[in-house]
Design a protein around this motif. Structure first.
Motif: not given
Length: 310
Positions: A122-146
């Motif tokens: 939501k914050k990125m959309e408010e800033l004017g981002a054109d799209a977002v990549v929603a990356e789950g914790t299954e990914a390699g490298g730096h990850v989030g929790e969801t």
């Protein structure tokens, strides 16, 4: 507007911005195959980035992007370079692109942040981002929790810009699943580690091919910087130190330069082989073009034959 039309690409697939790995060689191969190749600028000087951008231009006439790790101290210099060199697409991570948005918009740069939560989307959309990549914790490298399965549909419901699903994408089935969750496309990292054009040593690629579904571990959660990699000698020691609450300096000492050891020296026991949970699906080395075409051919066949019984 579809992500393909927005970016001028044929297939709705982004190549993950893997630090020290996603150079012009891999980015150009992915872009030439119809996807969005991405140069990872993390760890680069401004002149190194300029060199990679120019090399990529010499290898492809198709769109490609540069990824910015916003925590980098020289990020401002990197932004200046990519604007000077006419890069039109930027993905971002590890921070907010807020201070650079005016310059990006003024120069017609499409901005696509990688996010791990609905709040940040939501914050990125408010800033004017054109799209977002929603990356789950299954990914390699730096990850989030969801997890990707939970994250993508919630982000899709929360924003009005295109959402790209990432984390756990390894075959046509996972691409079809991303579409079912509402994503307009996918970002793929681990699978491109097995691309012929991926500039890592044979030992690194073999480590990915040899890994199974339980081969990866996440370290750094206690320090607030979780990273997913293939478990090895170095990470086993790292985990032991974390579990006994060893001093930060002691933990950092064994991790220092570990990514370079794996990427440049092929040391997969003392280096950091960042990869996602789909490593068990990796079976062979193929050109990026074949990887992309087979992914979408498989996804289309699956969707056309999909039947749901109740």
């Amino acid at each position: 507007m579809s992500i393909c039309k927005l970016l001028g690409i044929e297939y709705p697939i982004f190549q993950g911005a893997m630090a020290r790995i996603a150079t012009a060689d891999l980015a150009a191969a992915v872009s030439n195959a119809g996807g969005l190749g991405i140069i990872a600028s993390g760890g680069m000087t401004s002149e190194q980035l300029r060199e990679e951008i120019r090399k990529c231009k010499s290898m492809t006439e198709k769109p490609f992007a540069v990824n910015l790790m916003l925590m980098m101290e020289n990020c401002g210099e990197l932004v200046d370079v990519l604007i000077e060199e006419g890069v039109r697409i930027v993905t971002t991570g590890a921070g907010t692109p807020k201070r650079f948005m005016p310059a990006f918009k003024e120069n017609g740069v499409k901005v696509i942040p990688v996010i791990p939560s609905v709040k940040l989307a939501k914050k990125m959309e408010e800033l004017g981002a054109d799209a977002v990549v929603a990356e789950g914790t299954e990914a390699g490298g730096h990850v989030g929790e969801t997890t990707t399965m939970c994250l993508v549909p919630q982000v899709v419901s929360a924003v009005n810009i295109p959402v790209i699903g990432a984390g756990g994408v390894g075959d046509g089935r996972s691409i079809a699943a991303m579409y079912a969750l509402g994503a307009q496309g996918v970002q793929v990292g681990t699978l491109f580690l097995t691309a012929e054009e991926c500039p890592v040593p044979p030992e690194f690629k073999q480590a990915v091919l040899d890994a199974n579904d339980t081969a990866t571990v996440v370290t750094g959660r206690r320090s607030g910087a979780p990273v997913r990699s293939i478990k090895n000698k170095m990470l086993t020691k790292f985990i032991e130190l974390e579990e006994r609450n060893a001093p930060r300096e002691e933990i950092e000492a064994i991790a220092l330069g570990s990514l370079s050891k794996a990427v440049y020296e092929g040391d997969v026991e003392n280096g950091s082989v960042m990869a996602g949970q789909i490593t068990g699906m990796m079976k062979d080395i193929r050109p990026a073009k074949e990887i992309i075409e087979s992914l979408f051919r498989s996804a289309e066949e699956l969707v056309s034959n999909l039947k749901v019984s109740y």
